[in-house]
Design an enzyme around this catalytic site. Structure first.
Site, short mmCIF file in Angstrom:
data_model
loop_
_atom_site.label_atom_id
_atom_site.label_comp_id
_atom_site.label_asym_id
_atom_site.label_seq_id
_atom_site.Cartn_x
_atom_site.Cartn_y
_atom_site.Cartn_z
N ASN A 14 0.81 -1.26 0.16
CA ASN A 14 -0.14 0.07 -0.29
C ASN A 14 1.08 1.19 -0.08
O ASN A 14 2.08 1.17 -0.10
CB ASN A 14 -0.93 0.04 1.22
CG ASN A 14 -0.41 -0.01 2.54
OD1 ASN A 14 0.51 1.07 2.94
ND2 ASN A 14 -0.28 -1.40 3.38
N ASP A 28 -4.10 -6.75 5.05
CA ASP A 28 -5.28 -7.73 5.61
C ASP A 28 -5.11 -9.18 4.91
O ASP A 28 -5.33 -9.95 5.69
CB ASP A 28 -6.60 -7.10 5.68
CG ASP A 28 -7.07 -5.77 6.34
OD1 ASP A 28 -6.42 -6.23 7.73
OD2 ASP A 28 -7.52 -5.15 6.04
N LYS A 46 9.71 -16.63 -11.04
CA LYS A 46 8.84 -15.48 -11.30
C LYS A 46 7.71 -15.85 -12.06
O LYS A 46 7.78 -16.91 -13.14
CB LYS A 46 9.63 -14.75 -12.27
CG LYS A 46 8.85 -13.51 -12.87
CD LYS A 46 9.75 -12.60 -13.75
CE LYS A 46 8.85 -11.67 -14.52
NZ LYS A 46 9.55 -11.02 -15.46
N PHE A 87 -4.51 2.86 14.89
CA PHE A 87 -4.74 3.97 13.96
C PHE A 87 -5.94 3.38 13.16
O PHE A 87 -6.19 2.23 12.87
CB PHE A 87 -3.53 4.24 13.05
CG PHE A 87 -2.77 5.50 13.61
CD1 PHE A 87 -2.05 5.41 14.73
CD2 PHE A 87 -3.14 6.63 12.88
CE1 PHE A 87 -1.46 6.46 15.00
CE2 PHE A 87 -2.15 7.71 13.28
CZ PHE A 87 -1.47 7.60 14.33
N LYS A 103 -13.66 0.24 15.75
CA LYS A 103 -12.43 -0.61 15.86
C LYS A 103 -11.94 -0.54 17.32
O LYS A 103 -11.41 -1.37 17.91
CB LYS A 103 -11.49 -0.17 14.90
CG LYS A 103 -11.55 -0.61 13.36
CD LYS A 103 -10.71 0.16 12.48
CE LYS A 103 -11.04 -0.31 11.21
NZ LYS A 103 -10.47 0.38 9.92
N LYS A 148 -11.32 -4.14 18.90
CA LYS A 148 -9.92 -4.43 19.44
C LYS A 148 -9.65 -4.08 20.55
O LYS A 148 -8.25 -4.35 20.99
CB LYS A 148 -8.91 -3.99 18.14
CG LYS A 148 -9.63 -4.44 16.82
CD LYS A 148 -8.55 -3.95 15.64
CE LYS A 148 -8.90 -4.09 14.16
NZ LYS A 148 -7.80 -4.13 13.09
#
Ligand code: PMT
Length: 308
Positions: free
Chosen positions: A116, A185, A195, A230, A244, A248
Site C-alpha cells: 500500500n 489484511d 517468477k 490507527f 475498531k 480490538k
C-alpha cells in the site's frame, strides 16, 4: 574527553565546558583503537556518570585511513541529539514505547508483491517525538526510505507476519504501543518459487487473511498497557473508528480520513481525531511531528491514569 572527565580546565574550550551549567553532549571522533582504549572508555563512562550525553560515533573509513568505529556521528544524528537535549517535556520518561510504521509487503513471487501507499512518515514521527519525550522507543517498520530517528531501536520487517513476530517478541514489556503501520489484511495464498509467467488470459489471485496484529494485542493486553491503534477511513470516519476501538479492545484510536487534503498517506501533514472511550480530541491540520507530539501527551496522560 579526558580533560573534562577529570576536571582539567587549561584552555578556553575546557574552561568554558566545565564552567557552563547547561546540558552537555559529547560526540567523539577518533581512531578505532584510541576509541576502544579502556582509558577512553572509562573517561566516557565518567562523563556519562556526570550527566553528559555521549553521541556514539559511527563505523566506517576514518581520517587516519583505518576502518572501524570512531567516525563522527552524522550531521542528522548530531542535530537530532541537540534538538532532543533542548526539548523540555519528558512526559514519557521511564516508559517503553513500541511504535509501528510503514506498509507491509506480501510476496506473490520473487519479483512481485502486494502493498500500500504508506511511507512510514506518521509512525516515524511518533517514534521521534516519543523518544524526545523521554521514552525508550522501539520502532518496528515495513519497507521505507526514511532516516531512523536518533536513539530509537529499529526493527525492520517486511510482511504482516514478520511484523507480528517482531511485535510479539517485545509487546509484553511495553508500557505503550502505538500502531500506525498500514498492515495488509490479506496475502497471496501461495508464493510462487519462480517468477510467474504471463499467460494469454486473466490472472486470478487467491488471497488469504493475515493475522490482525492489533486485535491480537488487544486480546492479550497487560493490565496497565496503553494500546493505541490507527484507523484509516474513507467514509463514516468516526463511527467506523469507534467500532475498531471497541472490537480490538483499544485504549484509543487515531483516525485519519484519506479523502482529506493534506491528510493520510505520504504527505508531511495529517488531520486526525483521537478517540478514547469517553473523549474525542479533534486536532486541526498540522505537521505529522506536531500530531505525534499531541498524541504522545495524550498516551502519557492515559498511562499515568492507569499507574495511579
Ligand atoms: O505512513 P504514512 O504515509 O505517513 O501514512 C500514515 C497512515 C495513513 C498509514 C497512518 O496515519 C494510518 O492511518 N495507519 C493505519 C492504517 C491502517 O492500516 O488502518 P486500518 O483501519 O486498516 O487498521 C486499523 C488498525 O489495525 C491499525 O492500527 C493497523 O496497524 C492495525 N492492523 C490492521 C490490519 C492487520 N492485519 N493488523 C493490524 O494490526
Amino acid at each position: 574527553i579526558a580533560k573534562v572527565a577529570n576536571g582539567i580546565a587549561d584552555d578556553m574550550l575546557t574552561t568554558t565546558f566545565l564552567a557552563a551549567k547547561c546540558k552537555k553532549l559529547i560526540a567523539p571522533a577518533m581512531n578505532t583503537a584510541m576509541y576502544e582504549n579502556p582509558v577512553t572508555q572509562e573517561n566516557l563512562e565518567k562523563c556519562r556518570r556526570f550527566g553528559m550525553e555521549i553521541i556514539e560515533p559511527e563505523s566506517g573509513r576514518l581520517a587516519c585511513g583505518d576502518t572501524g568505529k570512531g567516525k563522527l556521528a552524522s550531521v542528522e544524528d548530531l542535530f537530532d541529539a541537540v534538538e532532543r537535549a533542548c526539548f523540555t517535556d519528558d512526559c514519557l520518561k521511564g516508559y517503553h514505547v513500541l511504535v509501528t510504521a510503514g506498509p507491509t509487503i506480501e510476496a506473490m513471487d520473487p519479483v512481485r508483491f502486494l502493498s500500500n501507499h504508506s511511507s512510514g512518515k506518521m509512525g516515524f514521527a511518533i517514534a521521534k517525538m516519543a523518544q524526545r519525550c523521554g521514552a525508550d522507543v522501539t520502532l518496528v517498520a515495513g519497507p521505507n526510505h526514511l532516516k531512523v530517528p536518533y536513539g530509537v531501536t529499529y526493527v525492520p520487517v517486511t510482511s504482516a507476519r514478520s511484523m507480528m513476530d517482531a511485535i510479539c517478541a517485545v509487546s509484553e514489556t511495553q508500557d505503550i504501543i502505538i500502531k500506525a503501520a498500514a498492515v495488509a489484511d490479506y496475502r497471496p495464498k501461495t508464493v510462487a518459487k519462480e517468477k510467474m509467467k504471463k499467460g494469454d488470459g486473466e490472472l486470478v489471485l487467491e488471497l488469504e487473511r493475515n493475522p490482525d496484529i492489533l486485535a491480537h494485542l488487544g486480546a492479550h493486553k497487560p493490565a496497565k498497557q496503553v494500546l493505541c491503534g490507527f484507523a484509516m477511513e474513507t467514509e463514516n470516519v468516526l463511527f467506523n473508528a469507534r467500532k475498531k476501538l471497541n472490537k480490538k479492545n483499544l485504549d484509543m484510536i487515531v483516525v485519519n480520513d484519506l479523502r482529506e487534503e493534506g491528510a493520510g498517506f505520504a504527505v508531511d501533514s495529517n488531520r486526525v481525531t483521537i478517540i478514547e472511550q469517553d473523549k474525542e480530541t479533534a486536532l486541526p491540520l498540522m505537521s505529522k511531528e506536531d500530531v505525534a507530539y499531541e498524541l504522545c501527551k495524550i498516551v502519557a496522560e492515559k498511562r499515568k491514569e492507569k499507574d495511579a
